[in-house]
Design an enzyme around this catalytic site. Structure first.
Site, short mmCIF file in Angstrom:
data_model
loop_
_atom_site.label_atom_id
_atom_site.label_comp_id
_atom_site.label_asym_id
_atom_site.label_seq_id
_atom_site.Cartn_x
_atom_site.Cartn_y
_atom_site.Cartn_z
N PHE A 59 29.14 -36.33 -18.16
CA PHE A 59 30.20 -36.78 -17.26
C PHE A 59 30.02 -38.24 -16.82
O PHE A 59 30.84 -38.77 -16.06
CB PHE A 59 30.28 -35.87 -16.02
N HIS A 126 29.52 -39.99 -1.22
CA HIS A 126 28.15 -40.02 -1.71
C HIS A 126 27.24 -40.00 -0.50
O HIS A 126 27.56 -40.61 0.53
CB HIS A 126 27.88 -41.29 -2.51
P1 DAT Z 1 25.10 -35.75 -5.32
O1 DAT Z 1 26.27 -36.72 -5.23
O2 DAT Z 1 25.38 -34.46 -4.62
O3 DAT Z 1 23.79 -36.37 -4.91
P2 DAT Z 1 24.29 -36.16 -8.09
O4 DAT Z 1 23.55 -37.35 -7.58
O5 DAT Z 1 23.55 -35.16 -8.92
O6 DAT Z 1 24.97 -35.35 -6.88
O7 DAT Z 1 25.54 -36.64 -8.96
C1 DAT Z 1 26.29 -37.79 -8.60
C2 DAT Z 1 27.77 -37.50 -8.77
O8 DAT Z 1 28.07 -37.15 -10.13
C3 DAT Z 1 28.27 -36.30 -7.96
O9 DAT Z 1 28.58 -36.62 -6.63
C4 DAT Z 1 29.48 -35.86 -8.75
C5 DAT Z 1 29.09 -36.13 -10.18
N1 DAT Z 1 28.49 -34.93 -10.80
C6 DAT Z 1 27.21 -34.49 -10.65
N2 DAT Z 1 26.96 -33.39 -11.37
C7 DAT Z 1 28.11 -33.11 -12.02
C8 DAT Z 1 28.51 -32.09 -12.95
N3 DAT Z 1 27.65 -31.13 -13.36
N4 DAT Z 1 29.78 -32.09 -13.41
C9 DAT Z 1 30.64 -33.06 -13.02
N5 DAT Z 1 30.34 -34.07 -12.17
C10 DAT Z 1 29.09 -34.09 -11.66
MG MG Z 2 22.72 -37.96 -5.77
#
Ligand code: DAT
Ligand code: MG
Length: 169
Positions: A59, A126
């Site tokens: 993604f 975020h």
């Molecule tokens: P967070 O924002 O909860 O810290 P992250 O740092 O793992 O989560 O990911 C950053 C962003 O990426 C998140 O806010 C939305 C997108 N994202 C994360 N995991 C995803 C997934 N499995 N499918 C689609 N979008 C995702």
């Molecule tokens: Mg994160």
């Protein structure tokens, strides 16, 4: 609980949907202090640095389009630093879990987020998830002079560079 700082970004969907007030009201429940805030345009370089740890995710290209505003025709985001005891956990709690479908319905992501048909989580804000991540992110998004306290060690430099000033009438 340790006093700590955390970075919050209200993403382009949050600004497009006029949710900044709602998000700030929810975050004020934490009684944390805002020690920095600004509305900025996110360029590709900042987006790629911010999400560098997710580069290999399927993604990732959509995520970069999302944070730079290409999905919403809206390239503004609001960046804020919250400071206080347990700031990282308190803000993550109000933000809700990453997947808006699984997030608590009363959390910001649960209430206002959605999953796009591409599969990307459009989740409005975020929030930093650890002290080391918060430090890395705050240093990426803010200069020392934009924060009302000395969060991390900084140094003074003499820069001979072009900057923009107001034009006289
Ligand atoms: P967070 O924002 O909860 O810290 P992250 O740092 O793992 O989560 O990911 C950053 C962003 O990426 C998140 O806010 C939305 C997108 N994202 C994360 N995991 C995803 C997934 N499995 N499918 C689609 N979008 C995702
Ligand atoms: Mg994160």
């Amino acid at each position: 609980m340790e006093e700590e700082a955390t970075l919050v970004i209200i993403k382009p969907d949050g600004l497009k949907k006029s949710l900044t007030g709602n998000v700030l009201s929810r975050l004020s429940e934490t009684k944390l202090k805002i020690i920095g805030s600004k509305v900025i345009k996110v360029n590709r370089d900042l987006a790629e640095k911010h999400y560098s740890h997710l580069k290999k995710e399927p993604f990732y290209p959509e995520l970069i389009k999302y944070i730079t505003g290409a999905l919403h025709g809206e390239n503004r985001v609001m960046a804020l630093i919250y400071w206080g005891k347990g700031a990282i956990g308190k803000v993550r709690e109000i933000a809700g879990t990453t997947n808006p479908e699984e997030a608590e319905p009363v959390s910001v992501r649960g209430a206002y987020g959605r999953i796009l048909t591409t599969g990307l989580f459009e989740n409005v804000i975020h929030a930093s998830s650890s002290p080391s991540e918060a430090e890395r992110e705050i240093k990426l998004w803010f200069d020392p002079g934009e924060i009302v306290m000395d969060l991390y060690p900084s140094r003074q430099v003499d820069l001979n560079l072009k900057t923009r000033v107001w034009q006289e009438k």
